[in-house]
Design an enzyme around this catalytic site. Structure first.
Site, PDB file in Angstrom:
ATOM      1  N   GLY A 142       0.800  -1.224   0.000  1.00  0.00           N
ATOM      2  CA  GLY A 142       0.000   0.000   0.000  1.00  0.00           C
ATOM      3  C   GLY A 142       0.827   1.266   0.000  1.00  0.00           C
ATOM      4  N   ILE A 169      -7.495  -3.967   6.062  1.00  0.00           N
ATOM      5  CA  ILE A 169      -8.407  -2.822   6.122  1.00  0.00           C
ATOM      6  C   ILE A 169      -9.067  -2.758   7.500  1.00  0.00           C
ATOM      7  CG2 ILE A 169     -10.330  -1.650   5.031  1.00  0.00           C
ATOM      8  CD1 ILE A 169      -7.778  -2.069   3.276  1.00  0.00           C
ATOM      9  N   THR A 170      -8.789  -1.694   8.223  1.00  0.00           N
ATOM     10  CA  THR A 170      -9.327  -1.509   9.569  1.00  0.00           C
ATOM     11  C   THR A 170     -10.804  -1.137   9.509  1.00  0.00           C
ATOM     12  OG1 THR A 170      -7.158  -0.749  10.318  1.00  0.00           O
ATOM     13  CG2 THR A 170      -9.035  -0.231  11.717  1.00  0.00           C
ATOM     14  N   ARG A 279       8.929   2.026  44.116  1.00  0.00           N
ATOM     15  CA  ARG A 279       9.426   0.649  44.141  1.00  0.00           C
ATOM     16  C   ARG A 279      10.695   0.567  44.987  1.00  0.00           C
ATOM     17  NH1 ARG A 279      11.422  -3.986  44.150  1.00  0.00           N
ATOM     18  NH2 ARG A 279      11.222  -5.510  42.456  1.00  0.00           N
ATOM     19  N   GLN A 290      20.911   4.918  38.457  1.00  0.00           N
ATOM     20  CA  GLN A 290      21.287   5.676  37.265  1.00  0.00           C
ATOM     21  C   GLN A 290      20.743   5.051  35.985  1.00  0.00           C
ATOM     22  OE1 GLN A 290      25.471   5.772  35.734  1.00  0.00           O
ATOM     23  NE2 GLN A 290      25.389   7.928  36.357  1.00  0.00           N
ATOM     24  N   GLY A 350       9.657  -4.212  35.051  1.00  0.00           N
ATOM     25  CA  GLY A 350      10.081  -5.591  35.242  1.00  0.00           C
ATOM     26  C   GLY A 350       8.966  -6.556  34.867  1.00  0.00           C
ATOM     27  N   GLU A 374      -0.184   3.261   7.831  1.00  0.00           N
ATOM     28  CA  GLU A 374       0.005   4.592   7.233  1.00  0.00           C
ATOM     29  C   GLU A 374       1.373   4.722   6.565  1.00  0.00           C
ATOM     30  OE1 GLU A 374      -2.244   6.874   6.947  1.00  0.00           O
ATOM     31  OE2 GLU A 374      -3.785   5.997   8.217  1.00  0.00           O
ATOM     32  N   GLU A 378      10.326   2.540   6.432  1.00  0.00           N
ATOM     33  CA  GLU A 378      11.291   2.584   5.331  1.00  0.00           C
ATOM     34  C   GLU A 378      10.813   3.464   4.185  1.00  0.00           C
ATOM     35  OE1 GLU A 378      11.973  -0.585   8.026  1.00  0.00           O
ATOM     36  OE2 GLU A 378      10.173  -0.137   6.842  1.00  0.00           O
TER      37      GLU A 378
END
Length: 399
Positions: A142, A169-170, A279, A290, A350, A374, A378
């Site tokens: 496409g 096709i959505t 956490r 870090q 995690g 869409e 590439e």
């Protein structure tokens, strides 16, 4: 909540109000509905959808691509990008913004149709009574619709007959109609093939829909056309001029498409920041490490850059400037950035990041699709590179 700046980008007061309005709607109206849904739900029940839509409509947050003369609330490209970003911050992500509450408009290409087509197909979508799909992509791909479209349309006996296949096709199944692009004349050495847009209903003879199971919950469809009969009056625009219609639609869609992706990623990063601050780990909290701080910093920087690219592209469109290359830039960088940010958020959580009770693993799957939908990354790189090579003189040393 942020102040007048949107993560560093100064917005006019009216867009700040719109952003905050959508954000509140998502938190106060959508999330309680979403919390009751299964993890891989693709929508909510009709009662909730109608209630959310009514609330969104009362707040002026629907019909954002519908011209005012047709009862719409048409806003700028920048405003649409902001709405897309904020409304994607839910478990369903950018595939079903606000669980359908922001529905309320047909594909924008319908406004280029005849008054009869607008009345029959456009207005019922505005009212929320119909929905539609757009079908360009085929098994051959496409990304180059002018040359890749092999679906043929032949005019016989007062009707057009379409033969071919459309893929990925959505929202095709269950739609009330679709815009299907087909070849009406082959190319020559001097001219490219002619493409025409057709309005096709699922009840027309010769059309079939087949679900395609993919990595995400919302399945696309294959559309099989076997001499599908389309009335002559269902040509959208002029015969042979459908490629321009397709291009305009794709460029218009890519900016909010990218904005929805960074909305998901921003929510993932914010979730991760909240998690690592509470956490406990040896010697303090996870946020003190870090390695975690670098993940957060890289994600924040990349999201800010992606947002600036999206807002810059939208601003150029609003100024009437050509937006094809800018849309490719923000679509490429926005989708790839979002994938990286969600991946880092999962790493910070995690094992919890893999759990289906969290939205992260679903977002991870959906964002993988976004790098192809869409136009794959590439192809956008090719568009960007060709434009750069065409418009660069070589600097001081090679001009």
């Amino acid at each position: 909540m942020n102040d007048g700046n949107h993560y560093g980008f100064a917005l006019p007061d009216e867009l700040i109000m719109l952003r905050d309005q959508v954000r509140r709607f998502m938190r106060e109206e959508v999330k309680p509905v979403e919390d009751r849904l299964p993890h891989d739900a693709t929508g909510c029940d009709p009662e909730d959808r109608a209630r959310l839509r009514d609330k969104a409509e009362a707040m002026g947050m629907t019909r954002l691509t519908v011209p005012e003369e047709y009862g719409g609330n048409q806003v700028s490209a920048l405003a649409r990008a902001i709405v897309a970003e904020e409304s994607a911050k839910c478990r369903l992500g950018a595939y079903a913004p606000a669980l359908g509450a922001f529905a309320g408009g047909p594909p924008v290409v319908i406004w280029g149709g005849t008054p009869e087509q607008i009345e029959k197909y456009g207005m019922p979508c505005v009212d929320g009574n119909k929905r539609a799909f757009v079908a360009i992509t085929e098994p051959t791909g496409g990304s180059d619709p002018r040359n890749n479209i092999e679906t043929r349309a032949v005019f016989e006996g007062g009707k057009w007959r379409l033969t071919g296949r459309k893929m990925w096709i959505t929202a095709a199944k269950g739609a009330d109609y679709g815009i299907i692009f087909a070849r009406t004349r082959d190319g020559t050495a001097d001219a490219p093939p002619e493409i025409t847009a057709f309005i096709v209903e699922p009840t027309f003879p010769g059309i079939e829909f087949n679900e395609i199971k993919v990595i995400r919950a919302l399945s696309p469809y294959e559309i099989v056309l076997d001499k599908c009969e389309v009335p002559e009056e269902n040509v959208l625009g002029e015969v042979g001029r459908g490629f321009g219609v397709a291009q305009n639609w794709l460029v218009d869609a890519r900016i909010p498409y990218a904005a929805g992706c960074i909305g998901i990623a921003q929510e993932a990063l914010d979730m991760a920041c909240g998690w690592v601050k509470q956490r406990p780990v040896r010697g303090g909290r996870l946020a003190d490490k870090q390695a975690i701080q670098w993940m957060i910093a890289d994600s924040e920087v990349e999201l800010r850059a992606a947002r600036f690219l999206i807002y810059d592209a939208a601003s150029k469109v609003d100024a009437g400037e050509p937006g094809k290359v800018d849309a490719s830039v923000c679509k490429l960088y926005g989708t790839e950035t979002a994938g990286r940010v969600v991946d880092r958020a999962m790493q910070m959580f995690g094992g919890m990041g893999m759990a289906k009770e969290m939205p992260l693993e679903r977002w991870y799957r959906e964002l993988r699709v976004k790098r192809i939908g869409e136009g794959p990354s590439e192809v956008h790189r090719v568009v960007i590179a060709r434009d750069k090579l065409r418009n660069t003189d070589g600097g001081m040393y090679f001009s």
